[in-house]
Scaffold this motif. Structure first.
Motif, PDB file in Angstrom:
ATOM      1  N   TYR A 245       0.830  -1.206  -0.043  1.00  0.00           N
ATOM      2  CA  TYR A 245      -0.070   0.168   0.052  1.00  0.00           C
ATOM      3  C   TYR A 245       0.856   1.315  -0.004  1.00  0.00           C
ATOM      4  CZ  TYR A 245      -4.271  -2.686   0.589  1.00  0.00           C
ATOM      5  OH  TYR A 245      -5.341  -3.724   0.311  1.00  0.00           O
ATOM      6  N   GLY A 246       2.269   1.043  -0.231  1.00  0.00           N
ATOM      7  CA  GLY A 246       3.020   2.250  -0.474  1.00  0.00           C
ATOM      8  C   GLY A 246       3.846   2.790   0.638  1.00  0.00           C
ATOM      9  N   GLY A 247       3.960   1.900   1.831  1.00  0.00           N
ATOM     10  CA  GLY A 247       4.721   2.109   2.872  1.00  0.00           C
ATOM     11  C   GLY A 247       6.330   1.990   2.276  1.00  0.00           C
ATOM     12  N   ASP A 248       7.325   2.814   3.237  1.00  0.00           N
ATOM     13  CA  ASP A 248       8.679   2.524   2.761  1.00  0.00           C
ATOM     14  C   ASP A 248       9.088   1.271   3.482  1.00  0.00           C
ATOM     15  OD1 ASP A 248       8.676   4.689   1.119  1.00  0.00           O
ATOM     16  OD2 ASP A 248       9.095   5.982   2.677  1.00  0.00           O
ATOM     17  N   GLY A 249       8.386   0.747   4.279  1.00  0.00           N
ATOM     18  CA  GLY A 249       8.692  -0.185   5.321  1.00  0.00           C
ATOM     19  C   GLY A 249       7.815  -0.334   6.633  1.00  0.00           C
ATOM     20  N   ALA A 250       8.375  -1.116   7.464  1.00  0.00           N
ATOM     21  CA  ALA A 250       7.675  -1.003   8.696  1.00  0.00           C
ATOM     22  C   ALA A 250       8.206  -0.194   9.647  1.00  0.00           C
ATOM     23  CB  ALA A 250       7.818  -2.582   9.425  1.00  0.00           C
ATOM     24  N   ALA A 251       7.279   0.494  10.450  1.00  0.00           N
ATOM     25  CA  ALA A 251       7.873   1.696  11.367  1.00  0.00           C
ATOM     26  C   ALA A 251       8.769   1.220  12.399  1.00  0.00           C
ATOM     27  CB  ALA A 251       6.722   2.321  11.991  1.00  0.00           C
ATOM     28  N   PHE A 252       8.656  -0.025  12.952  1.00  0.00           N
ATOM     29  CA  PHE A 252       9.401  -0.902  13.749  1.00  0.00           C
ATOM     30  C   PHE A 252       9.145  -2.119  13.492  1.00  0.00           C
ATOM     31  CE2 PHE A 252       5.433   0.502  15.360  1.00  0.00           C
ATOM     32  CZ  PHE A 252       5.012  -0.643  15.932  1.00  0.00           C
ATOM     33  N   GLU A 253      10.016  -3.017  14.270  1.00  0.00           N
ATOM     34  CA  GLU A 253       9.786  -4.517  13.894  1.00  0.00           C
ATOM     35  C   GLU A 253       8.504  -4.973  14.483  1.00  0.00           C
ATOM     36  OE1 GLU A 253      11.896  -8.704  15.237  1.00  0.00           O
ATOM     37  OE2 GLU A 253      12.874  -6.822  15.951  1.00  0.00           O
ATOM     38  N   THR A 254       7.375  -5.392  13.697  1.00  0.00           N
ATOM     39  CA  THR A 254       6.043  -5.645  14.015  1.00  0.00           C
ATOM     40  C   THR A 254       5.967  -6.550  15.174  1.00  0.00           C
ATOM     41  OG1 THR A 254       5.381  -5.075  11.516  1.00  0.00           O
ATOM     42  CG2 THR A 254       3.847  -6.516  12.770  1.00  0.00           C
ATOM     43  N   ILE A 255       4.984  -6.553  15.739  1.00  0.00           N
ATOM     44  CA  ILE A 255       4.648  -7.178  17.154  1.00  0.00           C
ATOM     45  C   ILE A 255       3.414  -8.250  16.785  1.00  0.00           C
ATOM     46  CG2 ILE A 255       3.978  -7.289  19.545  1.00  0.00           C
ATOM     47  CD1 ILE A 255       5.777  -4.746  19.799  1.00  0.00           C
ATOM     48  N   CYS A 256       3.571  -9.166  16.755  1.00  0.00           N
ATOM     49  CA  CYS A 256       2.313 -10.174  16.715  1.00  0.00           C
ATOM     50  C   CYS A 256       2.677 -11.372  18.017  1.00  0.00           C
ATOM     51  CB  CYS A 256       2.343 -11.025  15.447  1.00  0.00           C
ATOM     52  SG  CYS A 256       0.988 -12.201  15.729  1.00  0.00           S
TER      53      CYS A 256
ATOM     54  N   GLY B 188      -9.042 -19.550  21.017  1.00  0.00           N
ATOM     55  CA  GLY B 188      -9.167 -19.021  22.636  1.00  0.00           C
ATOM     56  C   GLY B 188      -8.043 -17.713  22.935  1.00  0.00           C
ATOM     57  N   ASP B 189      -6.878 -17.955  21.856  1.00  0.00           N
ATOM     58  CA  ASP B 189      -5.796 -17.021  22.214  1.00  0.00           C
ATOM     59  C   ASP B 189      -6.278 -15.399  21.921  1.00  0.00           C
ATOM     60  OD1 ASP B 189      -3.920 -18.896  22.469  1.00  0.00           O
ATOM     61  OD2 ASP B 189      -2.974 -18.489  20.625  1.00  0.00           O
ATOM     62  N   PHE B 190      -5.572 -14.635  22.845  1.00  0.00           N
ATOM     63  CA  PHE B 190      -5.742 -13.202  22.401  1.00  0.00           C
ATOM     64  C   PHE B 190      -4.511 -13.126  21.343  1.00  0.00           C
ATOM     65  CE2 PHE B 190      -7.263 -10.933  26.610  1.00  0.00           C
ATOM     66  CZ  PHE B 190      -8.636 -10.463  25.885  1.00  0.00           C
ATOM     67  N   VAL B 191      -4.569 -12.161  20.436  1.00  0.00           N
ATOM     68  CA  VAL B 191      -3.490 -12.047  19.542  1.00  0.00           C
ATOM     69  C   VAL B 191      -3.448 -10.594  19.453  1.00  0.00           C
ATOM     70  CG1 VAL B 191      -2.805 -12.082  17.325  1.00  0.00           C
ATOM     71  CG2 VAL B 191      -3.743 -14.113  18.103  1.00  0.00           C
ATOM     72  N   THR B 192      -2.390 -10.120  19.720  1.00  0.00           N
ATOM     73  CA  THR B 192      -2.014  -8.401  19.776  1.00  0.00           C
ATOM     74  C   THR B 192      -1.143  -8.094  18.555  1.00  0.00           C
ATOM     75  OG1 THR B 192      -2.155  -8.272  22.275  1.00  0.00           O
ATOM     76  CG2 THR B 192      -1.093  -6.751  21.082  1.00  0.00           C
ATOM     77  N   LEU B 193      -1.619  -7.321  17.857  1.00  0.00           N
ATOM     78  CA  LEU B 193      -0.600  -6.710  16.978  1.00  0.00           C
ATOM     79  C   LEU B 193      -0.264  -5.463  17.119  1.00  0.00           C
ATOM     80  CD1 LEU B 193      -3.336  -8.278  13.966  1.00  0.00           C
ATOM     81  CD2 LEU B 193      -0.840  -9.233  14.812  1.00  0.00           C
ATOM     82  N   ASP B 194       0.804  -5.156  17.123  1.00  0.00           N
ATOM     83  CA  ASP B 194       1.578  -3.713  17.268  1.00  0.00           C
ATOM     84  C   ASP B 194       2.259  -3.577  16.018  1.00  0.00           C
ATOM     85  OD1 ASP B 194       2.482  -1.232  18.183  1.00  0.00           O
ATOM     86  OD2 ASP B 194       2.898  -1.759  20.213  1.00  0.00           O
ATOM     87  N   PHE B 195       1.884  -2.477  15.441  1.00  0.00           N
ATOM     88  CA  PHE B 195       2.530  -2.012  14.153  1.00  0.00           C
ATOM     89  C   PHE B 195       2.473  -0.873  13.507  1.00  0.00           C
ATOM     90  CE2 PHE B 195      -0.840  -2.511  11.197  1.00  0.00           C
ATOM     91  CZ  PHE B 195      -2.029  -2.683  12.191  1.00  0.00           C
ATOM     92  N   GLY B 196       3.185  -0.579  12.509  1.00  0.00           N
ATOM     93  CA  GLY B 196       3.023   0.608  11.965  1.00  0.00           C
ATOM     94  C   GLY B 196       3.698   0.779  10.503  1.00  0.00           C
ATOM     95  N   ALA B 197       3.490   1.664   9.759  1.00  0.00           N
ATOM     96  CA  ALA B 197       3.999   1.972   8.414  1.00  0.00           C
ATOM     97  C   ALA B 197       4.833   3.105   8.658  1.00  0.00           C
ATOM     98  CB  ALA B 197       3.251   2.059   7.364  1.00  0.00           C
TER      99      ALA B 197
ATOM    100  N   THR C  10      -2.097  -0.362  17.705  1.00  0.00           N
ATOM    101  CA  THR C  10      -2.179  -1.747  18.360  1.00  0.00           C
ATOM    102  C   THR C  10      -3.632  -2.173  18.248  1.00  0.00           C
ATOM    103  OG1 THR C  10      -0.489  -1.563  19.400  1.00  0.00           O
ATOM    104  CG2 THR C  10      -1.425  -3.323  20.311  1.00  0.00           C
ATOM    105  N   ARG C  11      -4.024  -3.506  17.762  1.00  0.00           N
ATOM    106  CA  ARG C  11      -5.146  -3.862  18.119  1.00  0.00           C
ATOM    107  C   ARG C  11      -5.083  -5.428  18.804  1.00  0.00           C
ATOM    108  NH1 ARG C  11      -6.383   0.617  17.428  1.00  0.00           N
ATOM    109  NH2 ARG C  11      -7.846   1.539  15.983  1.00  0.00           N
ATOM    110  N   THR C  12      -5.985  -5.774  19.659  1.00  0.00           N
ATOM    111  CA  THR C  12      -5.958  -7.011  20.125  1.00  0.00           C
ATOM    112  C   THR C  12      -7.429  -7.588  19.817  1.00  0.00           C
ATOM    113  OG1 THR C  12      -4.795  -6.297  21.907  1.00  0.00           O
ATOM    114  CG2 THR C  12      -5.911  -8.222  22.396  1.00  0.00           C
ATOM    115  N   VAL C  13      -7.182  -9.096  19.114  1.00  0.00           N
ATOM    116  CA  VAL C  13      -8.494  -9.716  18.733  1.00  0.00           C
ATOM    117  C   VAL C  13      -8.399 -11.038  19.721  1.00  0.00           C
ATOM    118  CG1 VAL C  13      -8.428  -8.694  16.632  1.00  0.00           C
ATOM    119  CG2 VAL C  13      -7.198 -10.909  16.769  1.00  0.00           C
ATOM    120  N   VAL C  14      -9.603 -11.667  19.509  1.00  0.00           N
ATOM    121  CA  VAL C  14      -9.618 -13.081  20.199  1.00  0.00           C
ATOM    122  C   VAL C  14      -9.875 -14.046  18.956  1.00  0.00           C
ATOM    123  CG1 VAL C  14     -10.861 -14.670  21.745  1.00  0.00           C
ATOM    124  CG2 VAL C  14     -10.545 -12.176  22.315  1.00  0.00           C
ATOM    125  N   VAL C  15      -9.085 -15.100  18.915  1.00  0.00           N
ATOM    126  CA  VAL C  15      -9.225 -16.118  18.200  1.00  0.00           C
ATOM    127  C   VAL C  15     -10.274 -17.079  18.616  1.00  0.00           C
ATOM    128  CG1 VAL C  15      -8.386 -18.187  16.701  1.00  0.00           C
ATOM    129  CG2 VAL C  15      -7.070 -16.001  17.252  1.00  0.00           C
TER     130      VAL C  15
END
Ligand code: ZN
Ligand code: ZN
Length: 359
Positions: A180-191, A212-221, A231-236
């Motif tokens: 989508y046009g980002g130059d890269g990740a803003a920092f090491e993506t957290i999953c 049953g896992d919480f999955v936390t995604l902390d990321f940026g472009a 950051t968003r956290t979802v439940v599987v």
């Protein structure tokens, strides 16, 4: 030229009067970029109080520096700080302000010798403070970087399922941001999945995501030097009772923190607006970090929103709001947005949905 580098250097000059200094030597590369547009990996900038500025870099960047910073003088010398200190002395500088927070003890010794007979005084974090308030071009780049992250998340969420690894999800997020046009990740993506989501800065592993896992995604472009952070956290699968308890708590605290962002707001009070809700619910010990941070040319920059931070927010300052609750061995929730402080209430730059999602 989109950025007013000359105006920015004038603002640094204005700060010199209070230090009784005749010139400033800028050595932090991100600050050199902010004040000139130069993106090389070796550079320093001399700004004379009476007018005039000189960029030093080495021979690799002779052509690039001329193109990126055409409105300043240039010195080509590998020892950039020493070369500029000598130039300052030749220009009659008696007191040279320097970025003490960026200079090692060894570099300080070399700088003292090069600046002889001029004396050195600390500039402090003057350039970092100027960088806190963003102009419209900077906010537009942050907004675009945040939109890239929002789109990438929308693509990746449907693919988070039992059997996939943290590493695979993180890699897919980063690939979508580039697409989508980002130059890269803003920092090491957290999953971070399952118990790993209780580790605020977990690094993705080969752990397989389970029901049953919480999955936390902390990321940026990253876009043209600017960083988004979300950051968003979802439940599987279906959320368990404990997950249904802490998720809405963090979400409500995040709303309170965002609502506290105002021109003139004390940074500790903003932190407290969110933290007090979590403490009252009995999870204060499980929220072990600050509420947020400034974001721009660096992923973490001034100001800090935290229990020991000082200062008040100004208009056009981008910050994150990211409360979390982490239960060791079980999992955690963090919800983070990037916003800009505005006179009529904060402007949200990251807009992905925040309600509890069961995938
Ligand atoms: Zn983040
Ligand atoms: Zn953050």
């Amino acid at each position: 030229m989109p950025f007013e580098h000359g105006d920015r250097r004038d603002r640094v000059r204005a700060a010199l009067a209070g230090l009784d200094a005749d010139a400033v030597l800028v050595t932090r590369l991100v600050n050199v970029y902010y004040l000139t547009g130069f993106t090389g990996s070796n550079g320093a900038l001399l700004i004379l109080a009476g007018g005039g500025a000189c960029l030093a870099t080495d021979g690799r960047y002779r052509t690039q520096s001329a193109a990126q910073a055409p409105d300043v003088d240039r010195v080509i010398d590998r020892a950039v700080a020493g070369a500029l200190a000598k130039r300052a002395v030749l220009a009659g500088v008696g007191r040279l302000a320097f970025e003490a927070h960026d200079v090692t003890v060894e570099q300080h010794g070399l700088l003292l010798a090069a600046a002889e007979p001029a004396s050195l005084v600390s500039l402090g974090r003057v350039v970092e403070e100027l960088r806190m308030v963003k102009d419209d071009v900077e906010v537009a780049l942050l907004r675009a970087a945040c939109a890239i992250a929002d789109r990438a998340l929308a693509d990746v969420l449907p693919h988070i399922a039992p059997g996939r690894t943290e590493r695979a999800v993180a890699a897919e997020l980063e690939a979508r941001m580039r697409a989508y046009g980002g130059d890269g990740a803003a920092f090491e993506t957290i999953c971070a999945a399952g118990p790993n989501s209780a580790v605020p800065h977990h690094r993705p592993t080969d752990r397989v995501i389970a029901a049953g896992d919480f999955v936390t995604l902390d990321f940026g472009a990253r876009l043209a030097g600017y960083h988004s952070d979300m950051t968003r956290t979802v439940v599987v699968g279906r959320a368990a009772d404990w997950q249904r308890e802490i998720y809405p708590l963090v979400a409500a605290a995040q709303v309170a923190g965002r609502a506290a962002l105002a021109v003139g707001a004390d940074v500790q009070a903003v932190d407290a607006a969110a933290r007090d809700m979590i403490v009252t619910a009995g999870y204060g010990e499980q929220f072990p970090h600050g509420l947020g941070h400034g974001v721009g040319l660096e992923i973490h920059e001034a100001p800090t929103l935290g229990t020991t931070a000082t200062g008040v927010l100004a208009a056009s300052v981008p910050v994150t709001v990211e409360p979390g609750v982490y239960l060791p061995g079980r999992g955690g929730v963090r919800i983070e947005d990037t916003l800009v402080v505005r006179p009529n209430g904060p402007e949200l730059l990251t807009t992905a949905p925040r309600e509890l999602r069961e995938l």
